[in-house]
Each structure stands twice: as structure tokens, then as C-alpha cells.
Motif scaffolding. Structure first.
Motif, PDB file in Angstrom:
ATOM      1  N   ILE A 158       0.839  -1.207   0.000  1.00 54.78           N
ATOM      2  CA  ILE A 158       0.000   0.000   0.000  1.00 54.78           C
ATOM      3  C   ILE A 158       0.870   1.252   0.000  1.00 54.78           C
ATOM      4  O   ILE A 158       1.760   1.412   0.845  1.00 54.78           O
ATOM      5  N   CYS A 159       0.611   2.144  -0.935  1.00 51.38           N
ATOM      6  CA  CYS A 159       1.390   3.382  -1.007  1.00 51.38           C
ATOM      7  C   CYS A 159       1.020   4.297   0.169  1.00 51.38           C
ATOM      8  O   CYS A 159      -0.165   4.522   0.443  1.00 51.38           O
ATOM      9  N   PRO A 160       2.039   4.856   0.863  1.00 47.18           N
ATOM     10  CA  PRO A 160       1.745   5.705   2.029  1.00 47.18           C
ATOM     11  C   PRO A 160       1.151   7.062   1.641  1.00 47.18           C
ATOM     12  O   PRO A 160       0.691   7.796   2.513  1.00 47.18           O
ATOM     13  N   HIS A 161       1.136   7.406   0.341  1.00 52.29           N
ATOM     14  CA  HIS A 161       0.569   8.692  -0.052  1.00 52.29           C
ATOM     15  C   HIS A 161      -0.953   8.646  -0.009  1.00 52.29           C
ATOM     16  O   HIS A 161      -1.575   9.228   0.866  1.00 52.29           O
ATOM     17  N   ARG A 162      -1.560   7.877  -0.931  1.00 55.89           N
ATOM     18  CA  ARG A 162      -3.026   7.828  -0.987  1.00 55.89           C
ATOM     19  C   ARG A 162      -3.522   6.386  -1.082  1.00 55.89           C
ATOM     20  O   ARG A 162      -4.544   6.107  -1.685  1.00 55.89           O
ATOM     21  N   LEU A 163      -2.735   5.474  -0.531  1.00 53.54           N
ATOM     22  CA  LEU A 163      -3.146   4.076  -0.391  1.00 53.54           C
ATOM     23  C   LEU A 163      -3.378   3.346  -1.721  1.00 53.54           C
ATOM     24  O   LEU A 163      -4.190   2.428  -1.804  1.00 53.54           O
ATOM     25  N   ALA A 164      -2.668   3.749  -2.756  1.00 52.45           N
ATOM     26  CA  ALA A 164      -2.787   3.028  -4.035  1.00 52.45           C
ATOM     27  C   ALA A 164      -2.034   1.698  -3.945  1.00 52.45           C
ATOM     28  O   ALA A 164      -1.104   1.555  -3.146  1.00 52.45           O
ATOM     29  N   PRO A 165      -2.419   0.737  -4.790  1.00 55.16           N
ATOM     30  CA  PRO A 165      -1.716  -0.561  -4.757  1.00 55.16           C
ATOM     31  C   PRO A 165      -0.343  -0.451  -5.418  1.00 55.16           C
ATOM     32  O   PRO A 165      -0.243  -0.181  -6.617  1.00 55.16           O
ATOM     33  N   MET A 223       8.179   2.801  -8.228  1.00 51.60           N
ATOM     34  CA  MET A 223       7.380   4.007  -8.472  1.00 51.60           C
ATOM     35  C   MET A 223       5.896   3.671  -8.371  1.00 51.60           C
ATOM     36  O   MET A 223       5.421   2.730  -9.001  1.00 51.60           O
ATOM     37  N   CYS A 224       5.173   4.454  -7.566  1.00 49.88           N
ATOM     38  CA  CYS A 224       3.734   4.236  -7.430  1.00 49.88           C
ATOM     39  C   CYS A 224       3.024   4.706  -8.704  1.00 49.88           C
ATOM     40  O   CYS A 224       3.363   5.736  -9.291  1.00 49.88           O
ATOM     41  N   ARG A 225       2.025   3.960  -9.108  1.00 47.15           N
ATOM     42  CA  ARG A 225       1.320   4.244 -10.352  1.00 47.15           C
ATOM     43  C   ARG A 225       0.424   5.484 -10.243  1.00 47.15           C
ATOM     44  O   ARG A 225       0.111   6.140 -11.237  1.00 47.15           O
ATOM     45  N   PHE A 226       0.033   5.850  -9.008  1.00 43.06           N
ATOM     46  CA  PHE A 226      -0.996   6.885  -8.870  1.00 43.06           C
ATOM     47  C   PHE A 226      -0.421   8.294  -9.075  1.00 43.06           C
ATOM     48  O   PHE A 226      -0.897   9.051  -9.910  1.00 43.06           O
ATOM     49  N   HIS A 227       0.639   8.657  -8.319  1.00 43.25           N
ATOM     50  CA  HIS A 227       1.212  10.001  -8.451  1.00 43.25           C
ATOM     51  C   HIS A 227       2.726   9.973  -8.614  1.00 43.25           C
ATOM     52  O   HIS A 227       3.380  10.999  -8.483  1.00 43.25           O
ATOM     53  N   GLY A 228       3.288   8.768  -8.802  1.00 47.54           N
ATOM     54  CA  GLY A 228       4.695   8.677  -9.165  1.00 47.54           C
ATOM     55  C   GLY A 228       5.700   8.801  -8.033  1.00 47.54           C
ATOM     56  O   GLY A 228       6.892   8.994  -8.291  1.00 47.54           O
ATOM     57  N   TRP A 229       5.266   8.721  -6.793  1.00 51.25           N
ATOM     58  CA  TRP A 229       6.255   8.734  -5.714  1.00 51.25           C
ATOM     59  C   TRP A 229       7.203   7.546  -5.912  1.00 51.25           C
ATOM     60  O   TRP A 229       6.760   6.449  -6.293  1.00 51.25           O
ATOM     61  N   CYS A 230       8.509   7.766  -5.626  1.00 49.29           N
ATOM     62  CA  CYS A 230       9.506   6.711  -5.842  1.00 49.29           C
ATOM     63  C   CYS A 230      10.163   6.319  -4.528  1.00 49.29           C
ATOM     64  O   CYS A 230      10.517   7.192  -3.715  1.00 49.29           O
TER      65      CYS A 230
HETATM   66  S1  FES Z   1      -0.979   7.058  -3.989  1.00 51.12           S
HETATM   67 FE1  FES Z   1       1.013   6.487  -4.446  1.00 51.12          FE
HETATM   68  S2  FES Z   1       1.895   8.257  -5.223  1.00 51.12           S
HETATM   69 FE2  FES Z   1      -0.087   8.843  -4.696  1.00 51.12          FE
END
Ligand code: FES
Ligand SMILES: [Fe+2]
Length: 346
Positions: free
Chosen positions: A33-40, A53-60
Motif C-alpha cells: 500500500i502506497c503511504p501517499h493515498r493508499l494506491a496498490p 514508483m507508485c502508479r498513482f502520483h509517481g512517488w519513488c
Molecule cells: S498514492 Fe502512491 S503516489 Fe499517490
């Protein structure tokens, strides 16, 4: 599973995990789970430098310590970057991993680094460096699968006619197991045969904590067949079976195919079957005229018998053996706890 760089989603103890290979070539494991907005995170990708890299907003995220090292929408904003980068608030927990003989082992707790450093996963020394592993998700729990791998007495009944000699009429009462306590490492049992056709069998089963069964069967002619099973608890009533097998021929080089003749990695433990399916597809024993004709044909043309034995081994390859187990085990799962509480189990 170890092909490519990931990210690969896995489930362990009902927990979503993600694996990826970072810039150093090491496999990393984190929660899914991504700590930004909980994306997979399993939907993300691995960058050229090996960051996840998270698919939702690109945090690495960096593999070695899970630190967030890039927030694309904060670039150029020193204050935001100071708040978001390289800080525990936005870091992923990284779990220890080890690769042994082609399998990736994970300790799914951030605090388990010292435990992982001190322990080697249970692995059979008999196996070559990169054995062929079979991976199957089965619809029954870790508990019932682990239990049943210590119960050879069911084979002539549940698996009747699936292998040569497997038939209720051939079952023989077993002598008590010899049990050896291996402490934290697990336990070892030794036992003999359980039906006509394997009277001289010397079997050994080792439980390697937390989820391995290594079984070897030594036959009177010196042949040895070994099975190495992991039953990974993915969900409450699901296991991932990771298995391989090995074979050592009799010292004379003679291999008696009537004993089953399993070679190499020939045991596909199971196919996934719908929960609660009844025990089906048990081949019927041929009796009467058909059996008489068949036995005359086989005496006259021995290669017909060889083809028939080949078909039996194919049934194993197709997983019928494991299906039969899954049908019973998933039922045990479904009725288990209330039945034990009611005292239905003797
Ligand atoms: S939810 Fe992962 S970068 Fe935003
Ligand atoms: Fe079985």
C-alpha cells in the motif's frame, strides 16, 4: 516468480506484499500500500535505477531502506521536499528477504532483520541449485495441508487407483511412527509401509518450521524418491504450494516401474478446485471381462502395460492426486472449528 524485476504482488498471512528487484539486483519486499493515498504498489513500476514508483502520483521509493526519494509534484519546492523526502513519515517498511535455490523467502515484519540474519530457510540438501519448482494455489488452509502430509494412511483410500497398488484392499495397519524432536527447527518422523506393495518402505518426514515438509521414501531395492513441499499460508483458507521432487535410482540401476517410477519433478500437487467439490474423478477399478481381456492383452504386448502406467503418472502430472486431497481438506476447513468444539472429532 523471480523473473524480471517486478513489482510482483504476493499475499502472505492475509497481508498484501509487493516484491521488486532494486538497482543492486537484490529482491526487496514491502507492504502493498502506497503511504501517499493508499494506491496498490503492485500496479506501479520499477524505474531504471531500481526504485519502486507508485502508479498513482509517481512517488519513488528506494529498495535498501524504503525511503521516499522522489515526489514529482513537489520538485522545485524545497519546503515540500524537505517534508516528504527521506523521512520516516513517507517511507515504506522493508522486510528481509533471502533467495535460496531459486525461491525467495520473506520475513514479513520490519523488526525481523536480526531473526532473518541468524536463520537460513529450511531447505533440503538433496536438491540441486535451481530445481524445477511447481507453484499452485490450493483452496485449503495451511493447517489441514500440513497435517495431512504426515498422514500416509489415507493414500490407499482417498487416492485409490491413482497410482499402482493404491486401493483400499491393499491397506495395511501401520506401526507407530518414531518421532524425533528437532527443537525450534521442527521434528522428524520415521515410518514403514502402509499397504501391500510398499511393505519394505523406509520413510522419513521432516517438518521444517514454519511451513515445510521434506519426505523421502527409500525402497528395499535402494531407490529413493524425495519430495520437498512448502505450504505458504496466503489467506485463511488458502495455501500456495511450492513443491519439487527428486529421485535416486537403485544402486543396480534397475528401476521397477511397477512401484510408481516417479522421476524428477513429476508431482504437481494440485490444481485449484472449487471449494467443497466432492471427491470425483476417482478411476473405477476394472473388473470382470474387461479386466480379464486387458490382462491378457498386457501379457501378450507388454508395451500396452507401459502405456497404462504412463497414463497413471500423467494423472499425477495433471494434479488429480492433489485435487482429491483438496476436496477433503477444504471440507475439513469449512466444518473444522465448530466440529472440534462439539467434540465430533475422535
Ligand atoms: S498514492 Fe502512491 S503516489 Fe499517490
Ligand atoms: Fe494425499
Amino acid at each position: 516468480m523471480l523473473d524480471g524485476n517486478g513489482p510482483v504482488p504476493v499475499k502472505l498471512l492475509n497481508q498484501e506484499l509487493v516484491l521488486w528487484r532494486d538497482g543492486t539486483g537484490a529482491w526487496r519486499c514491502t507492504g502493498g500500500i502506497c503511504p501517499h493515498r493508499l494506491a496498490p504498489l503492485s500496479q506501479g513500476r520499477v524505474t531504471q535505477s531500481g526504485k519502486l514508483m507508485c502508479r498513482f502520483h509517481g512517488w519513488c521509493f528506494r529498495g535498501a531502506d524504503g525511503a521516499c526519494v522522489k515526489v514529482p509534484m513537489a520538485e522545485g519546492d524545497a519546503e515540500a521536499e524537505a517534508r516528504l523526502l527521506e523521512t520516516p513519515r513517507t517511507s515504506l517498511a522493508i522486510y528481509p528477504t533471502k533467495v535460496v535455490k531459486g525461491l525467495l523467502f520473506v520475513w514479513p515484519h520490519a523488526e525481523s532483520a536480526s531473526e532473518a540474519a541468524a536463520a537460513e530457510p529450511f531447505m533440503s540438501e538433496e536438491l540441486e541449485e535451481a530445481p524445477e519448482w511447481n507453484v499452485v494455489d490450493a483452496p485449503a488452509s495451511w493447517r489441514v495441508w500440513m497435517e495431512q502430509t504426515w498422514d500416509p494412511s489415507h493414500a490407499p483410500f482417498l487416492h485409490q487407483f491413482t497410482l499402482p497398488f493404491f486401493a483400499p484392499e491393499n491397506a495395511k495397519a501401520m506401526k507407530p511412527f518414531e518421532i524425533e524432536d528437532l527443537g525450534h527447527a521442527g521434528l522428524r518422523v520415521r515410518h514403514g509401509g502402509y499397504m501391500h506393495g510398499n511393505e519394505g518402505l523406509q520413510a522419513q518426514r521432516v517438518f521444517g518450521a514454519p511451513c515445510c515438509n521434506n519426505s523421502t521414501y527409500k525402497y528395499p531395492d535402494g531407490r529413493e524418491v524425495g519430495f520437498h513441499f512448502y505450504f505458504v499460508p496466503t489467506e485463511l483458507d488458502r495455501v500456495r504450494q511450492i513443491t519439487t521432487s527428486y529421485f535416486r535410482p537403485a544402486p543396480s540401476g534397475d528401476d521397477d516401474p511397477s512401484q510408481g517410477g516417479l522421476k524428477g519433478n513429476q508431482l504437481t500437487v494440485s490444481r485449484v478446485v472449487p471449494r467443497g467439490r466432492t471427491i470425483s474423478e476417482v478411476p473405477k477399478e476394472r473388473t470382470g471381462l474387461v479386466a480379464a481381456v486387458l490382462s491378457r492383452v498386457e501379457r501378450r504386448w507388454p508395451h500396452v502395460a507401459r502405456v497404462r502406467r504412463g497414463i497413471k503418472v500423467l494423472k499425477i502430472l495433471r494434479g488429480r492426486l492433489g485435487d482429491q486431497d483438496n476436496a477433503v481438506l477444504s471440507f475439513q476447513d469449512a466444518v473444522g472449528l465448530p466440529s472440534v468444539q462439539r467434540g465430533d472429532m475422535r
